[in-house]
Design a protein around this motif. Structure first.
Motif, PDB file in Angstrom:
ATOM      1  N   GLN A  63       0.821  -1.199   0.000  1.00 11.23           N
ATOM      2  CA  GLN A  63       0.000   0.000   0.000  1.00 11.23           C
ATOM      3  C   GLN A  63       0.853   1.246   0.000  1.00 11.23           C
ATOM      4  O   GLN A  63       2.082   1.190   0.162  1.00 11.23           O
ATOM      5  CB  GLN A  63      -0.926  -0.002   1.240  1.00 11.23           C
ATOM      6  CG  GLN A  63      -1.955  -1.131   1.233  1.00 11.23           C
ATOM      7  CD  GLN A  63      -2.756  -1.169   2.516  1.00 11.23           C
ATOM      8  OE1 GLN A  63      -2.179  -1.167   3.599  1.00 11.23           O
ATOM      9  NE2 GLN A  63      -4.091  -1.208   2.383  1.00 11.23           N
ATOM     10  N   ALA A  64       0.221   2.399  -0.169  1.00 12.60           N
ATOM     11  CA  ALA A  64       0.955   3.669  -0.249  1.00 12.60           C
ATOM     12  C   ALA A  64       1.726   3.955   1.025  1.00 12.60           C
ATOM     13  O   ALA A  64       2.778   4.618   1.000  1.00 12.60           O
ATOM     14  CB  ALA A  64      -0.038   4.807  -0.532  1.00 12.60           C
ATOM     15  N   ASN A  65       1.221   3.445   2.172  1.00 12.80           N
ATOM     16  CA  ASN A  65       1.913   3.680   3.446  1.00 12.80           C
ATOM     17  C   ASN A  65       3.037   2.688   3.699  1.00 12.80           C
ATOM     18  O   ASN A  65       3.653   2.687   4.769  1.00 12.80           O
ATOM     19  CB  ASN A  65       0.924   3.647   4.613  1.00 12.80           C
ATOM     20  CG  ASN A  65       0.161   2.320   4.690  1.00 12.80           C
ATOM     21  OD1 ASN A  65       0.509   1.353   4.000  1.00 12.80           O
ATOM     22  ND2 ASN A  65      -0.866   2.296   5.522  1.00 12.80           N
ATOM     23  N   GLY A  66       3.279   1.812   2.718  1.00 10.20           N
ATOM     24  CA  GLY A  66       4.375   0.854   2.834  1.00 10.20           C
ATOM     25  C   GLY A  66       3.970  -0.490   3.395  1.00 10.20           C
ATOM     26  O   GLY A  66       4.769  -1.441   3.386  1.00 10.20           O
ATOM     27  N   LYS A  67       2.754  -0.623   3.912  1.00 12.89           N
ATOM     28  CA  LYS A  67       2.324  -1.897   4.482  1.00 12.89           C
ATOM     29  C   LYS A  67       1.902  -2.867   3.381  1.00 12.89           C
ATOM     30  O   LYS A  67       1.352  -2.461   2.362  1.00 12.89           O
ATOM     31  CB  LYS A  67       1.159  -1.680   5.443  1.00 12.89           C
ATOM     32  CG  LYS A  67       1.534  -0.902   6.703  1.00 12.89           C
ATOM     33  CD  LYS A  67       0.335  -0.804   7.630  1.00 12.89           C
ATOM     34  CE  LYS A  67       0.708  -0.062   8.921  1.00 12.89           C
ATOM     35  NZ  LYS A  67      -0.456   0.049   9.834  1.00 12.89           N
ATOM     36  N   GLU A  68       2.168  -4.147   3.649  1.00 13.19           N
ATOM     37  CA  GLU A  68       1.760  -5.179   2.688  1.00 13.19           C
ATOM     38  C   GLU A  68       0.288  -5.532   2.879  1.00 13.19           C
ATOM     39  O   GLU A  68      -0.232  -5.507   3.991  1.00 13.19           O
ATOM     40  CB  GLU A  68       2.620  -6.440   2.859  1.00 13.19           C
ATOM     41  CG  GLU A  68       4.014  -6.294   2.296  1.00 13.19           C
ATOM     42  CD  GLU A  68       4.747  -7.641   2.241  1.00 13.19           C
ATOM     43  OE1 GLU A  68       4.179  -8.637   2.766  1.00 13.19           O
ATOM     44  OE2 GLU A  68       5.848  -7.690   1.675  1.00 13.19           O
ATOM     45  N   ASN A  69      -0.345  -5.882   1.793  1.00 12.47           N
ATOM     46  CA  ASN A  69      -1.743  -6.316   1.842  1.00 12.47           C
ATOM     47  C   ASN A  69      -1.946  -7.393   0.800  1.00 12.47           C
ATOM     48  O   ASN A  69      -1.124  -7.564  -0.115  1.00 12.47           O
ATOM     49  CB  ASN A  69      -2.682  -5.129   1.582  1.00 12.47           C
ATOM     50  CG  ASN A  69      -4.085  -5.386   2.118  1.00 12.47           C
ATOM     51  OD1 ASN A  69      -4.401  -6.495   2.537  1.00 12.47           O
ATOM     52  ND2 ASN A  69      -4.927  -4.360   2.090  1.00 12.47           N
ATOM     53  N   THR A  70      -3.025  -8.119   0.904  1.00 10.29           N
ATOM     54  CA  THR A  70      -3.280  -9.237  -0.001  1.00 10.29           C
ATOM     55  C   THR A  70      -4.711  -9.186  -0.510  1.00 10.29           C
ATOM     56  O   THR A  70      -5.653  -8.930   0.252  1.00 10.29           O
ATOM     57  CB  THR A  70      -3.050 -10.582   0.714  1.00 10.29           C
ATOM     58  OG1 THR A  70      -1.729 -10.601   1.241  1.00 10.29           O
ATOM     59  CG2 THR A  70      -3.230 -11.734  -0.247  1.00 10.29           C
ATOM     60  N   LEU A  71      -4.865  -9.440  -1.795  1.00  7.24           N
ATOM     61  CA  LEU A  71      -6.187  -9.578  -2.409  1.00  7.24           C
ATOM     62  C   LEU A  71      -6.423 -11.030  -2.784  1.00  7.24           C
ATOM     63  O   LEU A  71      -5.486 -11.738  -3.156  1.00  7.24           O
ATOM     64  CB  LEU A  71      -6.284  -8.726  -3.684  1.00  7.24           C
ATOM     65  CG  LEU A  71      -6.349  -7.204  -3.546  1.00  7.24           C
ATOM     66  CD1 LEU A  71      -6.404  -6.584  -4.945  1.00  7.24           C
ATOM     67  CD2 LEU A  71      -7.563  -6.786  -2.746  1.00  7.24           C
ATOM     68  N   THR A  72      -7.667 -11.460  -2.687  1.00  5.45           N
ATOM     69  CA  THR A  72      -8.033 -12.804  -3.117  1.00  5.45           C
ATOM     70  C   THR A  72      -8.765 -12.703  -4.443  1.00  5.45           C
ATOM     71  O   THR A  72      -9.765 -11.978  -4.564  1.00  5.45           O
ATOM     72  CB  THR A  72      -8.943 -13.488  -2.082  1.00  5.45           C
ATOM     73  OG1 THR A  72      -8.224 -13.608  -0.844  1.00  5.45           O
ATOM     74  CG2 THR A  72      -9.362 -14.863  -2.549  1.00  5.45           C
ATOM     75  N   PHE A  73      -8.272 -13.413  -5.454  1.00  7.10           N
ATOM     76  CA  PHE A  73      -8.892 -13.377  -6.773  1.00  7.10           C
ATOM     77  C   PHE A  73      -9.972 -14.439  -6.940  1.00  7.10           C
ATOM     78  O   PHE A  73     -10.838 -14.298  -7.788  1.00  7.10           O
ATOM     79  CB  PHE A  73      -7.830 -13.565  -7.862  1.00  7.10           C
ATOM     80  CG  PHE A  73      -6.938 -12.368  -8.053  1.00  7.10           C
ATOM     81  CD1 PHE A  73      -7.312 -11.113  -7.591  1.00  7.10           C
ATOM     82  CD2 PHE A  73      -5.711 -12.501  -8.710  1.00  7.10           C
ATOM     83  CE1 PHE A  73      -6.482 -10.008  -7.776  1.00  7.10           C
ATOM     84  CE2 PHE A  73      -4.891 -11.401  -8.910  1.00  7.10           C
ATOM     85  CZ  PHE A  73      -5.269 -10.148  -8.432  1.00  7.10           C
ATOM     86  N   GLY A  74      -9.900 -15.517  -6.153  1.00  4.26           N
ATOM     87  CA  GLY A  74     -10.915 -16.549  -6.251  1.00  4.26           C
ATOM     88  C   GLY A  74     -10.328 -17.941  -6.406  1.00  4.26           C
ATOM     89  O   GLY A  74      -9.114 -18.115  -6.498  1.00  4.26           O
TER      90      GLY A  74
END
Length: 436
Positions: free
Chosen positions: A49-60
């Motif tokens: 993310q813009a703040n440097g933190k990692e994030n995850t999306l689930t596509f399915g």
């Protein structure tokens, strides 16, 4: 050097065996497949993310989301990141928008629109509008999100109304739906008013006047009313005669309380709040209406008072005396007399207007004011109130005498003789000159 990741293939994915713990199969650029101990496979995408933190999306899940589908989702997500858009927030906003869209049904928005309109409408208009929507439109498209309604959906609902012979209702509801779609556009619920593209989908309804008998047909009508072969109750017969003698609007007669009638002075004054123009929300006409009772009308009211004088209304409902009779009572009575499609409650007004002008020689303005039509301007309105009342009283008595004459109960009234006075025609016995 960064680690080179070999892209996945469908063969590799199909041959991947479950293990005791979940494990990942990477396809590169942040996307990977998680293989669970149960054998299920889920596509995921890791980003920062813009703040440097990692994030995850689930596509399915795989194979519902194929390898090619997952790569297209990864590409779209990376494009969002390049534009400075947080894909997780974008996903949540899309979900919220879809939820709102699904909840913004036609019925929900129609009821909001109706609620906003109620303060500007008469009680009857508000009630009739929502009842028509509930009966004919909501069952067809009420549960559909307004933004997903297609032309064919609305056309089918309207043509169903038309097929049962209610063409006028179909056209009115088409106009109502146009207003609802306009409201939805203004509120941001949809972007297009379907109804504006539906000008020719309904059959054309010819505009017509309310059915009314002519002056030549009046003697036969009176004879049928006197014989009462339709076996109508006395109040109903009196209502028909009062409609003929006073030619007020149907609602103005049947909703009249006895408190408006002064039998001793022979006056009936309808408060402006009950008049059609008094109910307007913009610039209502706050002029009380003098019905100008003839001797015959007053006799009928005294006869009626002996029957219904203890009730609030002149014509109380048989089932609930706290309410007046139905608007359809006059129409049903005329039908029983054999005048269905030939005469209406409004037809008494048309009959009086034409006959009083043609047979009794009264000016249009005088009859028009007795009909409680709006004066054309403020000057006319002031003159109207100042000068017409005495002439209207005389006119209403002449009209009642004329009705007696054509029914064989009295001598024909003398047609007013017009004489020329100072360049103007004046009616003998009148209160002043006027043009004809």
């Amino acid at each position: 050097m960064p680690k080179i990741i070999a892209p996945l293939t469908d063969l590799l994915i199909r041959n991947a065996k479950p293990r005791e713990r979940p494990y990942k199969m990477f396809d590169g650029d942040g996307m990977y497949l998680v293989v669970a101990p149960t054998g299920s496979r889920i596509w995921r995408f890791k980003f920062r993310q813009a703040n440097g933190k990692e994030n995850t999306l689930t596509f399915g899940p795989y194979p519902e989301i194929t390898l090619q589908d997952a790569r297209e989702k990864r590409l779209a997500t990376r494009r969002l990141l390049l534009q400075g858009i947080d894909p997780a927030k974008h996903r949540d906003d899309a979900k919220r928008l879809a939820k709102d869209k699904a909840s913004n049904t036609f019925e929900k928005i129609a009821r909001e629109w109706h609620g906003n309109k109620v303060p500007t409408w008469s009680e009857r208009t508000a009630k009739n509008t929502i009842q028509r929507l509930q009966a004919d439109i909501f069952p067809a498209i009420g549960r559909m999100p307004i933004d997903e309604i297609k032309h064919r959906d609305l056309i089918a609902a309207l043509r169903k109304i038309e097929e049962r012979g209610a063409s006028e209702v179909a056209h009115r509801l088409r106009a109502v739906c146009a207003s609802i779609f306009s409201y939805a556009i203004q509120c941001g619920f949809t972007e297009r008013n379907l109804v504006t593209d539906m000008k020719d989908v309904l059959k054309t309804v010819r505009a017509g006047h309310f059915a009314a008998i002519s002056a030549d047909e009046l003697p036969q009508f009176l004879a049928i009313l006197d014989r009462n072969e339709a076996r109508m109750f006395a109040p109903t017969r009196i209502a028909l005669r009062l409609m003929l003698l006073c030619f007020v609007r149907t609602s103005e007669l049947i909703e009249t309380p006895w408190s408006e009638i002064d039998l001793e002075r022979g006056e009936w004054i309808i408060p402006w709040q009950r008049m059609k123009r008094g109910k307007l929300t913009v610039n209502p006409d706050m002029t009380n209406h003098h019905v100008c009772l003839s001797r015959q009308a007053l006799e009928l009211l005294r006869e009626l008072h002996a029957i219904t004088g203890r009730s609030q209304y002149l014509f109380p409902n048989q089932r609930d005396h706290e309410k007046p009779i139905s608007n359809n009572t006059i129409l049903v009575a005329l039908g029983r007399m054999g005048y269905k499609g030939k005469m209406t409650g409004h037809g008494f007004r048309a009959l009086a207007m034409s006959t009083i002008k043609e047979r009794l020689g009264y000016r249009h303005e005088v009859v028009d004011r007795q009909l409680a039509h709006a004066p054309k301007d403020k000057v006319a309105s002031a003159y109207d109130r100042a000068q017409f009342l005495a002439e209207r009283r005389r006119m209403m008595q002449d009209w009642a005498d004329y009705i007696d004459a054509v029914s064989g109960k009295g001598a024909p009234p003398q047609t007013p003789r017009l004489t020329l006075v100072s360049g103007e025609f004046s009616r003998d016995g009148g209160t002043g000159g006027h043009h004809v």
